[in-house]
Design a protein around this motif. Structure first.
Motif, PDB file in Angstrom:
ATOM      1  N   GLN A   1       0.828  -1.216   0.000  1.00  0.00           N
ATOM      2  CA  GLN A   1       0.000   0.000   0.000  1.00  0.00           C
ATOM      3  C   GLN A   1       0.861   1.265   0.000  1.00  0.00           C
ATOM      4  O   GLN A   1       0.349   2.369  -0.081  1.00  0.00           O
ATOM      5  N   ASP A   2       2.191   1.088   0.127  1.00  0.00           N
ATOM      6  CA  ASP A   2       3.046   2.279   0.094  1.00  0.00           C
ATOM      7  C   ASP A   2       3.521   2.585  -1.329  1.00  0.00           C
ATOM      8  O   ASP A   2       3.939   3.675  -1.626  1.00  0.00           O
ATOM      9  N   VAL A   3       3.464   1.557  -2.186  1.00  0.00           N
ATOM     10  CA  VAL A   3       4.103   1.681  -3.498  1.00  0.00           C
ATOM     11  C   VAL A   3       3.083   2.103  -4.549  1.00  0.00           C
ATOM     12  O   VAL A   3       2.075   1.441  -4.744  1.00  0.00           O
ATOM     13  N   ASP A   4       3.319   3.264  -5.174  1.00  0.00           N
ATOM     14  CA  ASP A   4       2.404   3.722  -6.240  1.00  0.00           C
ATOM     15  C   ASP A   4       2.361   2.664  -7.336  1.00  0.00           C
ATOM     16  O   ASP A   4       3.366   2.021  -7.616  1.00  0.00           O
ATOM     17  N   PHE A   5       1.168   2.539  -7.907  1.00  0.00           N
ATOM     18  CA  PHE A   5       1.045   1.556  -8.987  1.00  0.00           C
ATOM     19  C   PHE A   5       0.155   2.145 -10.063  1.00  0.00           C
ATOM     20  O   PHE A   5      -0.795   2.866  -9.759  1.00  0.00           O
ATOM     21  N   HIS A   6       0.486   1.874 -11.281  1.00  0.00           N
ATOM     22  CA  HIS A   6      -0.271   2.445 -12.393  1.00  0.00           C
ATOM     23  C   HIS A   6      -1.565   1.655 -12.570  1.00  0.00           C
ATOM     24  O   HIS A   6      -1.670   0.833 -13.463  1.00  0.00           O
TER      25      HIS A   6
END
Lengths: 47, 518, 148
Positions: free
Chosen positions: A34-39
């Motif tokens: 949930q911390d890592v931006d994802f496209h």
């Protein structure tokens, strides 16, 4: 004798690259999903 | 200076306007629509009329958002810290959005030069405001506003967007140049944020993995050099103050990521890094030297009767950056060196060698370490080509009786303890994964041990290897095979030496290493 | 044999600034996009609570073991992140389909009564994020143009 480099919160035996979830130089643990931006598809950005 | 009289008010009005557009919850307008209306407003206010006005606008805007951050931070308490930071983020992120959209939409789509010029200008302005603020606020300097602006702008400009992708390398270059200007030695109050920025997962990914043909590696290496140069004086003394320990551990984490994910990067740049890492930073240096190409299988150093010179990789010369030969200064010295290597003349070259390397009589700082490192690697690589040129390959006999070995033996004999320690370190820094440098310098170290005319030299060679072996892992492969050869091969009569039995724990340590390699 | 070397003046100055900065270090959320919920900030929980992410908790297999309710929570409260992406994948593995107009997940309750090019009609279960519960809808028309 230096540090125990296996105790710095990095999973050094991981077969995957570590950098995509690297929490940063002060982080004791990797980033959580949930911390890592994802496209994600724009429809998911409901906010 | 001489800002047009009402520019401050206009800027404040526009900035306030933009922040409320971006952050208004019921703002259903897509940012691009809001943006074009806003640009119209900027035009009406005359902000975009000249380059100078644009520059002033960004300087004023940056100062305003920074001042707001300071004001809010001064109000924060432990309980309100979260909300305060969120407020700061909202303003800073809106400002970043404005910069990103102005960069993306300035000039027409194809004209990337206009866009990159604007980005360089804005980054330069932000860096300027930071350095000025760093100077004036001194120990009250706050990293947060700049940290947030840089990382959010980096993420915005590296998001998946075809327009931005077209000039992504120039974007990366602009950020790396700015971060070099803001290197920790120049803005130590920003050092922690700086390390966080250069080790951010997206930053590492872009520079070391996504950018094709490893074009980002040189940029990244430069930033790591900045980091090591900053840390060097503080790491040079064993006792580390807490703020330094924090920075050091953070650096170790970043190096571990690089060792695990980009070992080839560490392989290529090991020389430059070890040139600035203090000699007493044993473990950090081992970490850099332990890197080996992922497609290489290292034979277990403890394999009985391991024939190192039979390994096929042992003949391959590793890539080394930066160009160490150019670091041999002054040119006259380089000329004499080359002529000595060629014709073993002038003979005075050897007797003057030490004076060329010594820069002071102050204990602990007597020698030009960079020159010594460059000299050792240069002479060694010249030796390898010289031996190859005769159709031979380096081994204990072919490396002997040559101008190259004259130089090394002269250094071993002529230097004092401090100088010889640095000289032996320069050699040990080449003991890495199987390649022609590792092999040559491993033979050289063993040869110097065997041919030493005093036991002091043999003891010091043992010390240099031992201090690298007793620290926690990782240990470079070349270091292990050299030490194992030295204690196993009866030619070196290792166990006969007094110093091997100088203390029970030392003797036990040697025996434990000996046992693990039978 | 190098021994300690006293810090030069300029390095002492640098140390002072670094030391000052050490007392207001960046926090994790400083480097992350604003998260409407669950920002990336450590919170001091009792040491006997798990302090590090569970192993493999960033894999699809892990997400497939989570309850549907958990997946909906992750999907709606961690938007724009890898967690949302994995939750959506896990939901689809359990035959949930995302309706891009209602922005809700639907699952066939039984074979639809009617299927044609444009839509299918039948009884569905859907997850209502406003009421935060699963509900049944009979005779619902799921237009394919809204199928993600």
């Amino acid at each position: 004798l230096g540090q125990d480099l296996t105790a710095l919160g990095l999973n050094l035996n991981s077969p995957e690259n570590l950098f995509p979830s690297f929490g940063g130089p002060w982080a004791e643990t990797p980033c959580r999903p949930q911390d890592v931006d994802f496209h994600v598809p724009p429809e998911y950005l409901i906010n | 200076f001489e800002d047009p009289p009402d520019l401050y008010e206009k800027t404040e009005f526009l900035l306030r306007e933009w922040v409320s557009i971006i952050n208004s919850p019921n703002n259903k307008e897509p940012p691009s629509k809001a943006f074009s209306m806003f640009v119209h407003q900027m035009n009406v206010q005359g902000i975009l009329k000249t380059d100078d006005l644009i520059t002033r606008f960004f300087r004023l805007s940056t100062s305003m958002v920074v001042e707001l951050s300071y004001r809010l931070l001064s109000e924060q308490t432990v309980t309100t810290s979260g909300q305060i930071r969120l407020k700061i983020y909202h303003t800073l992120d809106a400002y970043v959005k404005l910069i990103a959209m102005l960069v993306k939409h300035s000039g027409d789509t194809q004209n990337t030069q206009t866009k990159i010029n604007l980005l360089n200008k804005v980054l330069g302005i932000i860096a300027g405001v930071l350095l000025q603020d760093h100077e004036s606020h001194h120990s009250d300097f706050q990293q947060l506003p700049y940290h947030r602006i840089f990382i959010m702008l980096f993420l915005e400009l590296n998001s998946a967007d075809p327009v931005l992708e077209a000039f992504n390398f120039q974007i990366l270059t602009a950020f790396c140049h700015t971060l070099h200007i803001l290197r920790p030695a120049k803005s130590p109050g920003f050092a922690y944020s700086w390390l966080e920025l250069i080790s951010h997962r997206v930053f590492i990914g872009r520079l070391l993995q996504i950018t094709p043909q490893q074009k980002g590696w040189g940029l990244y290496a430069q930033l790591l050099m900045d980091l090591f140069k900053f840390l060097a004086p503080f790491l040079r003394n064993a006792e580390l103050a807490k703020p330094v320990t924090f920075m050091y551990k953070g650096t170790l984490r970043v190096l571990l990521i690089l060792l695990h994910d980009f070992p080839e990067f560490l392989c290529d740049y090991h020389y430059g890094f070890c040139d600035v890492v203090p000699p007493n930073c044993i473990q950090m240096r081992n970490l850099i030297l332990s890197a080996f190409p992922r497609n290489m299988r290292l034979p277990d150093p403890f394999t009985p009767n391991l024939k190192v010179d039979m390994l096929q990789e042992i003949a391959h010369a590793p890539r080394v950056s930066p160009n160490f030969a150019s670091m041999i200064q002054p040119l006259t010295f380089k000329k004499d060196l080359d002529s000595y290597l060629k014709a073993r003349a002038p003979v005075t070259f050897l007797s003057e060698l030490r004076s060329n390397l010594q820069v002071s009589n102050e204990p602990g700082v007597r020698y030009n370490i960079s020159l010594l490192n460059a000299l050792v690697l240069y002479v060694g690589t010249q030796a390898i080509s010289f031996i190859r040129g005769k159709g031979l390959s380096p081994n204990m006999s072919t490396i002997a009786h040559s101008a190259h070995m004259d130089i090394f033996q002269n250094l071993a004999v002529d230097l004092d303890t401090e100088g010889r320690y640095l000289f032996l370190n320069a050699i040990a820094n080449q003991l890495r994964y199987p390649n022609s440098h590792t092999h040559y310098f491993s033979c050289t170290l063993l040869y110097l041990f065997h041919e030493a005319n005093t036991e002091a030299i043999q003891e010091q060679i043992t010390r240099v290897l031992l201090e690298r072996l007793i620290v926690n892992r990782p240990h470079p492969w070349g270091l292990l095979i050299t030490f194992i050869e030295m204690i196993k091969n009866p030619t070196y009569k290792f166990w006969n030496h007094e110093f091997v039995h100088c203390a029970p724990e030392i003797e036990k340590l040697f025996e434990s290493v000996a046992r693990s390699c039978m | 044999p190098l021994g300690p070397v006293p810090l030069q003046k300029e390095h002492q100055m640098q140390f002072q600034m670094m030391e000052a900065a050490y007392y207001h270090m960046p926090v994790p959320s400083d480097s992350e996009k604003i998260r409407p919920y669950l920002p990336r900030n450590p919170f001091a929980t009792p040491s006997y609570y798990i302090q590090t992410p569970l192993p493999h908790s960033d894999t699809l297999e892990f997400f497939q073991r989570l309850s549907t309710e958990s997946l909906f929570f992750i999907f709606y409260y961690m938007e724009g992140t890898k967690a949302q992406y994995l939750a959506a994948k896990a939901l689809k593995k359990q035959s949930w389909r995302f309706h891009t107009k209602y922005m809700m997940w639907f699952q066939r309750h039984e074979e639809p009564k009617l299927i044609n090019e444009e839509y299918e009609q039948g009884t569905y279960i859907y997850f209502d994020y406003e009421k935060w519960s699963q509900r049944k809808k009979e005779g619902f028309i799921f237009e394919y143009k809204y199928l993600e």
